[in-house]
Scaffold this active site. Structure first.
Site, PDB file in Angstrom:
ATOM      1  N   CYS A   2       0.873  -1.166   0.000  1.00 32.27           N
ATOM      2  CA  CYS A   2       0.000   0.000   0.000  1.00 32.27           C
ATOM      3  C   CYS A   2       0.911   1.218   0.000  1.00 32.27           C
ATOM      4  O   CYS A   2       2.094   1.113   0.273  1.00 32.27           O
ATOM      5  CB  CYS A   2      -0.842   0.028   1.258  1.00 32.27           C
ATOM      6  SG  CYS A   2      -1.772  -1.482   1.501  1.00 32.27           S
ATOM      7  N   ARG A  27       2.019   1.190  -5.990  1.00 31.20           N
ATOM      8  CA  ARG A  27       2.196   0.342  -4.805  1.00 31.20           C
ATOM      9  C   ARG A  27       0.929  -0.413  -4.415  1.00 31.20           C
ATOM     10  O   ARG A  27       0.956  -1.271  -3.534  1.00 31.20           O
ATOM     11  CB  ARG A  27       2.636   1.198  -3.619  1.00 31.20           C
ATOM     12  CG  ARG A  27       3.941   1.896  -3.809  1.00 31.20           C
ATOM     13  CD  ARG A  27       4.260   2.736  -2.597  1.00 31.20           C
ATOM     14  NE  ARG A  27       4.375   1.926  -1.412  1.00 31.20           N
ATOM     15  CZ  ARG A  27       5.487   1.321  -1.008  1.00 31.20           C
ATOM     16  NH1 ARG A  27       6.578   1.460  -1.698  1.00 31.20           N
ATOM     17  NH2 ARG A  27       5.499   0.592   0.081  1.00 31.20           N
ATOM     18  N   TRP A  74      -3.605  -2.101  -1.340  1.00 33.98           N
ATOM     19  CA  TRP A  74      -3.463  -3.401  -1.997  1.00 33.98           C
ATOM     20  C   TRP A  74      -3.909  -4.386  -0.933  1.00 33.98           C
ATOM     21  O   TRP A  74      -3.216  -4.606   0.068  1.00 33.98           O
ATOM     22  CB  TRP A  74      -2.008  -3.632  -2.391  1.00 33.98           C
ATOM     23  CG  TRP A  74      -1.774  -4.912  -3.113  1.00 33.98           C
ATOM     24  CD1 TRP A  74      -1.905  -5.143  -4.452  1.00 33.98           C
ATOM     25  CD2 TRP A  74      -1.361  -6.155  -2.543  1.00 33.98           C
ATOM     26  NE1 TRP A  74      -1.612  -6.450  -4.738  1.00 33.98           N
ATOM     27  CE2 TRP A  74      -1.270  -7.105  -3.594  1.00 33.98           C
ATOM     28  CE3 TRP A  74      -1.068  -6.581  -1.241  1.00 33.98           C
ATOM     29  CZ2 TRP A  74      -0.889  -8.428  -3.387  1.00 33.98           C
ATOM     30  CZ3 TRP A  74      -0.695  -7.906  -1.038  1.00 33.98           C
ATOM     31  CH2 TRP A  74      -0.613  -8.808  -2.109  1.00 33.98           C
ATOM     32  N   ASN A 100       0.534   0.601   6.143  1.00 33.33           N
ATOM     33  CA  ASN A 100       1.091  -0.286   5.110  1.00 33.33           C
ATOM     34  C   ASN A 100       1.797  -1.417   5.842  1.00 33.33           C
ATOM     35  O   ASN A 100       2.606  -1.168   6.729  1.00 33.33           O
ATOM     36  CB  ASN A 100       2.092   0.501   4.264  1.00 33.33           C
ATOM     37  CG  ASN A 100       2.907  -0.403   3.355  1.00 33.33           C
ATOM     38  OD1 ASN A 100       2.393  -1.400   2.850  1.00 33.33           O
ATOM     39  ND2 ASN A 100       4.166  -0.061   3.150  1.00 33.33           N
ATOM     40  N   GLY A 101       1.477  -2.654   5.489  1.00 32.87           N
ATOM     41  CA  GLY A 101       2.130  -3.794   6.127  1.00 32.87           C
ATOM     42  C   GLY A 101       1.106  -4.756   6.694  1.00 32.87           C
ATOM     43  O   GLY A 101      -0.050  -4.764   6.274  1.00 32.87           O
ATOM     44  N   GLU A 463      10.652 -15.918 -17.921  1.00 33.48           N
ATOM     45  CA  GLU A 463      10.367 -14.480 -17.787  1.00 33.48           C
ATOM     46  C   GLU A 463       9.266 -14.049 -18.765  1.00 33.48           C
ATOM     47  O   GLU A 463       8.380 -13.267 -18.419  1.00 33.48           O
ATOM     48  CB  GLU A 463      11.665 -13.676 -18.012  1.00 33.48           C
ATOM     49  CG  GLU A 463      11.506 -12.170 -18.138  1.00 33.48           C
ATOM     50  CD  GLU A 463      10.868 -11.489 -16.933  1.00 33.48           C
ATOM     51  OE1 GLU A 463      10.730 -12.108 -15.874  1.00 33.48           O
ATOM     52  OE2 GLU A 463      10.460 -10.323 -17.088  1.00 33.48           O
ATOM     53  N   LYS A 467       5.612 -12.210 -17.955  1.00 34.57           N
ATOM     54  CA  LYS A 467       5.111 -10.976 -18.581  1.00 34.57           C
ATOM     55  C   LYS A 467       3.710 -11.189 -19.148  1.00 34.57           C
ATOM     56  O   LYS A 467       2.817 -10.374 -18.980  1.00 34.57           O
ATOM     57  CB  LYS A 467       6.019 -10.494 -19.723  1.00 34.57           C
ATOM     58  CG  LYS A 467       7.325  -9.860 -19.372  1.00 34.57           C
ATOM     59  CD  LYS A 467       7.253  -8.590 -18.577  1.00 34.57           C
ATOM     60  CE  LYS A 467       7.178  -8.822 -17.106  1.00 34.57           C
ATOM     61  NZ  LYS A 467       8.339  -8.970 -16.320  1.00 34.57           N
ATOM     62  N   GLU A 470       1.048 -11.565 -16.330  1.00 30.43           N
ATOM     63  CA  GLU A 470       0.747 -10.319 -15.635  1.00 30.43           C
ATOM     64  C   GLU A 470      -0.073  -9.372 -16.497  1.00 30.43           C
ATOM     65  O   GLU A 470      -1.029  -8.768 -16.050  1.00 30.43           O
ATOM     66  CB  GLU A 470       2.041  -9.576 -15.312  1.00 30.43           C
ATOM     67  CG  GLU A 470       2.823 -10.092 -14.189  1.00 30.43           C
ATOM     68  CD  GLU A 470       4.099  -9.293 -14.059  1.00 30.43           C
ATOM     69  OE1 GLU A 470       4.219  -8.548 -13.102  1.00 30.43           O
ATOM     70  OE2 GLU A 470       4.982  -9.417 -14.938  1.00 30.43           O
ATOM     71  N   HIS A 486       8.589 -35.024 -21.792  1.00 31.76           N
ATOM     72  CA  HIS A 486       8.428 -35.596 -20.453  1.00 31.76           C
ATOM     73  C   HIS A 486       7.125 -35.133 -19.807  1.00 31.76           C
ATOM     74  O   HIS A 486       6.987 -35.212 -18.591  1.00 31.76           O
ATOM     75  CB  HIS A 486       9.639 -35.218 -19.584  1.00 31.76           C
ATOM     76  CG  HIS A 486      10.924 -35.765 -20.113  1.00 31.76           C
ATOM     77  ND1 HIS A 486      11.260 -37.093 -20.034  1.00 31.76           N
ATOM     78  CD2 HIS A 486      11.938 -35.164 -20.798  1.00 31.76           C
ATOM     79  CE1 HIS A 486      12.428 -37.292 -20.607  1.00 31.76           C
ATOM     80  NE2 HIS A 486      12.858 -36.137 -21.091  1.00 31.76           N
ATOM     81  N   LYS A 581       3.459  -2.925  -7.461  1.00 31.85           N
ATOM     82  CA  LYS A 581       4.832  -2.828  -7.960  1.00 31.85           C
ATOM     83  C   LYS A 581       5.854  -3.228  -6.902  1.00 31.85           C
ATOM     84  O   LYS A 581       6.838  -3.875  -7.199  1.00 31.85           O
ATOM     85  CB  LYS A 581       5.081  -1.386  -8.399  1.00 31.85           C
ATOM     86  CG  LYS A 581       6.447  -1.132  -8.974  1.00 31.85           C
ATOM     87  CD  LYS A 581       6.521  -1.630 -10.385  1.00 31.85           C
ATOM     88  CE  LYS A 581       7.896  -1.461 -10.977  1.00 31.85           C
ATOM     89  NZ  LYS A 581       8.091  -2.388 -12.102  1.00 31.85           N
TER      90      LYS A 581
HETATM   91  C1  F6R Z   1       7.233  -8.978 -12.722  1.00 30.11           C
HETATM   92  C2  F6R Z   1       7.448  -8.120 -11.577  1.00 30.11           C
HETATM   93  C3  F6R Z   1       7.647  -8.754 -10.251  1.00 30.11           C
HETATM   94  C4  F6R Z   1       8.913  -8.173  -9.611  1.00 30.11           C
HETATM   95  C5  F6R Z   1       9.082  -8.721  -8.186  1.00 30.11           C
HETATM   96  C6  F6R Z   1      10.367  -8.240  -7.557  1.00 30.11           C
HETATM   97  O1  F6R Z   1       7.047  -8.226 -13.885  1.00 30.11           O
HETATM   98  O2  F6R Z   1       7.479  -6.936 -11.695  1.00 30.11           O
HETATM   99  O3  F6R Z   1       7.714 -10.133 -10.355  1.00 30.11           O
HETATM  100  O4  F6R Z   1       9.997  -8.507 -10.409  1.00 30.11           O
HETATM  101  O5  F6R Z   1       8.000  -8.340  -7.404  1.00 30.11           O
HETATM  102  O6  F6R Z   1      10.404  -6.857  -7.434  1.00 30.11           O
HETATM  103  P1  F6R Z   1      11.749  -6.104  -7.116  1.00 30.11           P
HETATM  104  O7  F6R Z   1      12.655  -6.305  -8.267  1.00 30.11           O
HETATM  105  O8  F6R Z   1      11.353  -4.683  -6.905  1.00 30.11           O
HETATM  106  O9  F6R Z   1      12.310  -6.732  -5.869  1.00 30.11           O
END
Ligand code: F6R
Length: 586
Positions: A2, A27, A74, A100-101, A463, A467, A470, A486, A581
């Protein structure tokens, strides 16, 4: 997760708070609220939705007064509802808080407070803070004592701001970020400097286990024993305030397009830190690389390139898993922690475990003022500027560039990379997106996408799947090419799409064979390769370049593919549902 914010000053609080919340929306963005104090009365407005939506409906920014608090949520405890949105006021309505937390012992505290006659309107853990504050404030009549007693009772990870009816503002921090902005005539409290960077670049990063009390023209910072705590005023880089979309439709698109520049900036001004890292790596028996999500995927690539080009073995560890196997860390080793935000709780926890084992901590981080950067022995900056889109794009490629720089040094320059030339090849990809956009259109009604790669292309497949998930909410899975037979081959039929990472490296012919096996089962194939083949239903061309750089040139078209598929599906690429984020809770 948050964002929390507070303002105390000469300006009208509500519009300043709303602006700050808008900038910190990355956030958490399921609901938003603001409370202000005026004439010894607290007024509060909150609702479900993003900042602009809620503000245009209920006009958060018209609340009166020069003192206020705000929050974007969040959800962790309780659904996304108006009642669960913050701020929360205490039963008397004389104190309001934003948090937040996670308060781990909230159930126990709630029961005690209910026994004392307090009512609860929300399902959140946060509301106990408001009522605990009221309970202690009614007894002591003193803000400092009230905070001290409250923090001695709550367990968990938190940052909260409390506003008292008499106009005092206090905020406490325990393992969640909290920054004080010092303006000309005002003070700011915020989870991120973005909350106030427009007004001041003087900031105090509160230490863990401290709190601040703001009063007219003065502030005091104390520790949880009530003693004065040390602090320093830091000049914050204004660059992190420049988070504007410009002519781009979304931050995510802008950030994808920034990559020709950001790969050139990655690790800049950290040359000494890179040297130091290489020196530590040369002299350490064990090297662990940790991170979460995309940053962990970088660790997987690090494993491949370090062993192939520098003959150095490392162990990638998912940050959130380390707490369940702390003994896997050998004493006096090296931990390379990768994190865009530097605030991911799982990464910070992993670092804590590493420190207990007397490890050297090397941070590869974008936010140089973050908790991770402050915990580390060596800090290497990604320098990619603010990444607002929730899905990591430019930070991922910046992480890879830094890893390449480390590998170059470790291998005594056995691999040579011309990054300028490479940046030009990325421009080429970014300028030719017609095929990518057309292919994205085909994914609109697809429910499953499998992504296949061998060797170094396997972590890129993982990866790429992240993407796609998400941004589009399509089920996507990265598979090691050889694993197809397999198990996953059972899933191939006419309803699935498979992305094949098949550059011209040692994996090429085996992967082409996998593509044919998949095609024979009726699945559609998107080939990402520098060589065309009739097996691909859709070919996404990548430039012919130095093999070592394939991971970066492969992921960029898939970032774009995911972005355009998100538009087709009408999802919000900048703010995917249920995500945030910066994941500052475990
Ligand atoms: C994927 C994404 C998340 C972050 C993860 C780590 O697109 O954005 O999986 O990579 O939450 O975040 P950081 O790098 O800020 O520790």
């Amino acid at each position: 997760m948050c964002s929390i914010i507070g303002y105390y000053g000469k300006g009208i609080a509500a519009p300043i708070l709303v602006k700050g919340l808008k900038r910190m929306e990355y956030r958490g963005y399921d609901s938003v609220g603001v409370a202000t104090e005026s004439n010894n009365q607290i007024e509060l407005k909150k609702g479900i939705g993003k900042v602009n939506e809620v503000n245009s409906k209920i006009h958060l920014d018209t609340l009166p007064g020069k003192i206020g608090i705000g929050h974007t949520r969040w959800a962790t405890h309780g659904k996304v509802t108006d009642f669960n949105a913050h701020p929360h006021s205490s039963n008397s309505g004389k104190i309001a808080i934003v948090h937040n937390g996670i308060i781990e012992n909230f159930e126990e505290l709630k029961k005690q407070l209910e026994a004392d006659g307090y009512d609860f309107k929300s399902e959140t853990d946060s509301e106990v803070i408001a009522n605990l504050l009221q309970k202690h404030y009614e007894k002591t009549g003193d803000v400092k004592e009230t905070i001290l007693q409250t923090v001695s009772e709550i367990k968990g990870h938190y940052a909260f701001v409390a506003m008292f009816e008499n106009g005092q503002l206090a905020a406490a921090r325990f393992h969640e970020p909290l920054i004080v902005g010092i303006g000309q005539d005002d003070f700011f409290l915020s989870s991120d400097v973005l909350g106030f960077i427009e007004f001041t670049d003087d900031a105090i990063y509160l230490e863990n286990g401290t709190f601040v009390i703001l009063e007219k023209n003065k502030f005091q910072i104390l520790d949880f024993n009530g003693e004065h705590a040390k602090y320093g005023i830091t000049k914050v880089s204004k660059e992190f305030g420049d988070a504007y979309k410009g002519d781009y439709a979304h931050f995510t698109l802008k950030e994808i397009y920034e990559q020709p520049e950001t790969i050139l900036k990655a690790g800049e001004k950290s040359e000494e830190a890179v040297e130091q890292t290489v020196d530590y790596m040369r002299h350490s028996k064990n090297i662990y690389v940790t991170g979460s999500g995309t940053s962990y995927n970088s660790a997987l690539i690090a494993k491949q390139i370090l062993s192939k080009y520098a003959k150095v073995r490392i162990e990638p560890i998912i940050a959130s898993e380390l707490q369940f196997a702390p003994d896997s860390i050998e004493e006096n080793s090296i931990i390379i922690a990768i994190s865009q935000s530097g605030e991911s709780a799982d990464v910070l926890e992993a670092v804590k475990i590493g420190k207990q084992a007397n490890c050297k901590i090397i941070a590869i981080v974008n936010l140089l003022t973050s908790s991770l950067a402050r915990e580390a022995d060596v800090v290497i900056g990604m320098n990619c500027g603010p990444e607002i889109g929730v899905a990591a794009t430019k930070s991922f490629t910046a992480q890879l560039v830094i890893l390449y720089k480390i590998v170059q040094k470790l291998s005594n320059n056995k691999i040579t990379i011309n990054f300028e030339k490479f940046a030009e090849s990325i421009v080429e990809t970014l300028e030719n997106t017609t095929k990518i956009q057309q292919t994205a259109g085909k994914l609109k009604d697809v429910s499953d996408v499998y992504i296949l790669g061998r060797g170094i292309n396997h972590p890129i497949a993982i990866e790429a799947a992240l993407k796609l998930k998400e941004l589009t909410y399509i089920h996507a899975e990265g598979i090691a090419g050889g694993e197809l037979k397999h198990g996953p081959l059972a899933l191939m039929d006419t309803n699935v799409f498979v992305i094949i990472f098949n550059p011209n490296d040692s994996t090429y012919s085996d992967t082409l064979t996998s593509a044919r096996e998949i095609k024979a089962r009726g699945a559609k194939i998107i080939g990402v390769s520098d060589i065309e083949s009739d097996v691909y239903d859709y070919w996404i061309k990548i430039p012919k370049i130095n093999q070592v750089l394939y991971p970066i040139s492969e992921i960029i078209p898939v970032q774009l593919l995911s972005y355009y598929a998100a538009l087709e599906k009408d999802t919000d690429p900048d703010y995917p549902r249920n995500l945030a984020k910066s994941v500052t809770v475990k």
